[in-house]
Design a protein around this motif. Structure first.
Motif, PDB file in Angstrom:
ATOM      1  N   GLY A   1      26.287 119.350  72.224  1.00 56.35           N
ATOM      2  CA  GLY A   1      25.560 119.194  73.241  1.00 56.35           C
ATOM      3  C   GLY A   1      25.381 117.143  73.403  1.00 56.35           C
ATOM      4  N   SER A   2      25.568 116.541  72.511  1.00 54.34           N
ATOM      5  CA  SER A   2      25.374 115.194  72.628  1.00 54.34           C
ATOM      6  C   SER A   2      26.591 114.682  73.288  1.00 54.34           C
ATOM      7  N   LEU A   3      27.700 115.529  73.271  1.00 51.63           N
ATOM      8  CA  LEU A   3      28.982 114.834  73.772  1.00 51.63           C
ATOM      9  C   LEU A   3      29.117 115.153  75.296  1.00 51.63           C
ATOM     10  N   VAL A   4      28.259 115.721  76.014  1.00 49.59           N
ATOM     11  CA  VAL A   4      28.197 115.972  77.381  1.00 49.59           C
ATOM     12  C   VAL A   4      28.175 114.680  78.244  1.00 49.59           C
ATOM     13  N   THR A   5      29.188 114.600  79.105  1.00 47.63           N
ATOM     14  CA  THR A   5      28.936 113.297  79.907  1.00 47.63           C
ATOM     15  C   THR A   5      29.079 113.760  81.534  1.00 47.63           C
ATOM     16  N   PHE A   6      28.769 112.818  82.320  1.00 49.25           N
ATOM     17  CA  PHE A   6      28.585 112.867  83.701  1.00 49.25           C
ATOM     18  C   PHE A   6      29.539 111.882  84.180  1.00 49.25           C
ATOM     19  N   VAL A   7      30.554 112.448  85.256  1.00 48.21           N
ATOM     20  CA  VAL A   7      31.722 111.677  85.832  1.00 48.21           C
ATOM     21  C   VAL A   7      31.802 112.409  86.964  1.00 48.21           C
ATOM     22  N   ASP A   8      32.249 111.380  88.079  1.00 49.94           N
ATOM     23  CA  ASP A   8      32.521 112.114  89.412  1.00 49.94           C
ATOM     24  C   ASP A   8      33.958 112.247  89.260  1.00 49.94           C
ATOM     25  N   VAL A   9      34.349 113.456  88.996  1.00 47.12           N
ATOM     26  CA  VAL A   9      35.759 114.002  88.628  1.00 47.12           C
ATOM     27  C   VAL A   9      36.647 114.136  89.844  1.00 47.12           C
ATOM     28  N   ASP A  10      35.985 114.797  90.932  1.00 46.94           N
ATOM     29  CA  ASP A  10      36.722 114.634  92.087  1.00 46.94           C
ATOM     30  C   ASP A  10      36.729 113.780  92.991  1.00 46.94           C
ATOM     31  N   GLY A  11      36.010 112.626  92.963  1.00 47.84           N
ATOM     32  CA  GLY A  11      35.738 111.441  93.836  1.00 47.84           C
ATOM     33  C   GLY A  11      34.881 111.889  95.152  1.00 47.84           C
ATOM     34  N   ASP A  12      34.030 112.842  95.092  1.00 49.78           N
ATOM     35  CA  ASP A  12      33.252 113.006  96.187  1.00 49.78           C
ATOM     36  C   ASP A  12      31.960 112.255  96.104  1.00 49.78           C
ATOM     37  N   GLY A  13      31.692 111.485  95.018  1.00 49.28           N
ATOM     38  CA  GLY A  13      30.551 110.714  95.326  1.00 49.28           C
ATOM     39  C   GLY A  13      29.461 111.561  94.206  1.00 49.28           C
ATOM     40  N   ALA A  14      29.698 112.743  94.054  1.00 51.72           N
ATOM     41  CA  ALA A  14      28.613 113.362  93.049  1.00 51.72           C
ATOM     42  C   ALA A  14      29.007 113.838  91.525  1.00 51.72           C
ATOM     43  N   LEU A  15      28.227 113.358  90.650  1.00 55.28           N
ATOM     44  CA  LEU A  15      28.554 113.625  89.411  1.00 55.28           C
ATOM     45  C   LEU A  15      28.619 115.028  89.069  1.00 55.28           C
ATOM     46  N   GLU A  16      30.009 115.494  88.142  1.00 53.92           N
ATOM     47  CA  GLU A  16      30.379 116.700  87.709  1.00 53.92           C
ATOM     48  C   GLU A  16      29.727 116.637  86.075  1.00 53.92           C
ATOM     49  N   MET A  17      29.276 117.891  85.667  1.00 51.22           N
ATOM     50  CA  MET A  17      28.809 117.649  83.974  1.00 51.22           C
ATOM     51  C   MET A  17      30.273 117.941  83.411  1.00 51.22           C
ATOM     52  N   LEU A  18      30.738 117.221  82.376  1.00 57.13           N
ATOM     53  CA  LEU A  18      31.787 117.524  81.410  1.00 57.13           C
ATOM     54  C   LEU A  18      31.145 117.905  80.111  1.00 57.13           C
ATOM     55  N   GLU A  19      31.586 119.402  79.744  1.00 54.16           N
ATOM     56  CA  GLU A  19      31.041 119.738  78.731  1.00 54.16           C
ATOM     57  C   GLU A  19      32.006 120.166  77.709  1.00 54.16           C
ATOM     58  N   PRO A  20      32.332 119.481  76.495  1.00 59.96           N
ATOM     59  CA  PRO A  20      33.381 119.745  75.635  1.00 59.96           C
ATOM     60  C   PRO A  20      32.978 120.868  74.681  1.00 59.96           C
ATOM     61  N   THR A  21      33.625 121.951  74.327  1.00 53.95           N
ATOM     62  CA  THR A  21      33.482 122.868  73.437  1.00 53.95           C
ATOM     63  C   THR A  21      34.683 123.104  72.580  1.00 53.95           C
ATOM     64  N   ALA A  22      34.480 123.273  71.184  1.00 54.33           N
ATOM     65  CA  ALA A  22      35.566 123.674  70.278  1.00 54.33           C
ATOM     66  C   ALA A  22      35.062 124.794  69.461  1.00 54.33           C
ATOM     67  N   GLU A  23      35.928 125.806  69.079  1.00 56.99           N
ATOM     68  CA  GLU A  23      35.603 126.769  68.205  1.00 56.99           C
ATOM     69  C   GLU A  23      35.649 125.947  66.630  1.00 56.99           C
ATOM     70  N   ILE A  24      34.153 126.449  66.294  1.00 53.10           N
ATOM     71  CA  ILE A  24      33.928 126.037  64.770  1.00 53.10           C
ATOM     72  C   ILE A  24      33.822 127.031  63.901  1.00 53.10           C
ATOM     73  N   SER A  25      34.809 127.587  63.169  1.00 53.58           N
ATOM     74  CA  SER A  25      34.529 128.740  62.197  1.00 53.58           C
ATOM     75  C   SER A  25      35.447 128.388  61.215  1.00 53.58           C
ATOM     76  N   LEU A  26      35.451 129.245  60.174  1.00 52.08           N
ATOM     77  CA  LEU A  26      36.175 128.826  58.859  1.00 52.08           C
ATOM     78  C   LEU A  26      37.597 129.327  59.356  1.00 52.08           C
ATOM     79  N   THR A  27      37.635 130.224  59.878  1.00 54.20           N
ATOM     80  CA  THR A  27      39.098 130.598  60.305  1.00 54.20           C
ATOM     81  C   THR A  27      39.797 129.534  61.203  1.00 54.20           C
ATOM     82  N   SER A  28      38.888 129.043  62.212  1.00 52.80           N
ATOM     83  CA  SER A  28      39.896 127.919  63.082  1.00 52.80           C
ATOM     84  C   SER A  28      39.844 126.519  62.214  1.00 52.80           C
TER      85      SER A  28
END
Length: 176
Positions: free
Chosen positions: A1-28
């Motif tokens: 959750g601490s890596l979430v950022t807010f950027v105007d991805v598409d240039g429309d003047g409104a910020l989108e939320m960018l939420e990174p996720t990764a699979e964290i398990s012993l197998t992965s």
């Protein structure tokens, strides 16, 4: 959750939320160590008045890949993802995502559509990557930005600096 950022991805003047996720398990983790590669998915969530601040589901998910260096000090190799810049000079925001430790890929922005970015890479930036990289603001108005990479933490490249000069720069500002 601490890596979430807010950027105007598409240039429309409104910020989108960018939420990174990764699979964290012993197998992965074992799979990542054997493949020497680790993937992070970034979900792009647009603003939504209906659902509060942001839409409950992503409009697009893009992947960033990092290489794992199992040398003396284990480290991830790859640049951070860059969103919210017009790299190709067409007036639409694009994104640059790492494809391991030796390449970054430009995903071209889509002017109209359900998703802000093309799924396939448009241009590759080849060369050793580093977590210490940034977008260099363009000089002349209308010129697309360059990407600068410093090699902090890499003994083999610590005295070097790489600048990915944007070739669209000359075309955008009308110089040879």
């Amino acid at each position: 959750g601490s890596l979430v950022t807010f950027v105007d991805v598409d240039g429309d003047g409104a910020l989108e939320m960018l939420e990174p996720t990764a699979e964290i398990s012993l197998t992965s983790m074992v799979r990542a160590l054997f493949a020497r590669s680790f993937r992070v998915d970034v979900s792009i969530r647009p603003p939504s008045r209906e659902h509060g601040f942001f839409a409950p589901s992503a409009v697009q998910e893009v992947s960033a890949r990092y290489d794992i260096d199992l040398g003396a000090s284990t480290a991830l190799r790859g640049a951070p993802p860059f969103f919210g810049h017009d790299f190709d000079g067409d007036g639409v925001h694009d994104a640059i995502l790492p494809e391991g430790g030796e390449r970054m890929v430009l995903h071209r922005g889509v002017e109209r559509g359900d998703r802000p970015l093309r799924a396939d890479g448009f241009v590759t930036l080849d060369g050793p990557a580093s977590g210490t990289a940034f977008v260099l603001p363009p000089g002349p108005p209308g010129a697309p930005p360059d990407v600068v990479v410093f090699y902090v933490g890499r003994d083999d490249l610590r005295t070097q600096l790489r600048v990915h000069v944007n070739r669209h720069r000359r075309a955008a500002v009308g110089t040879p």
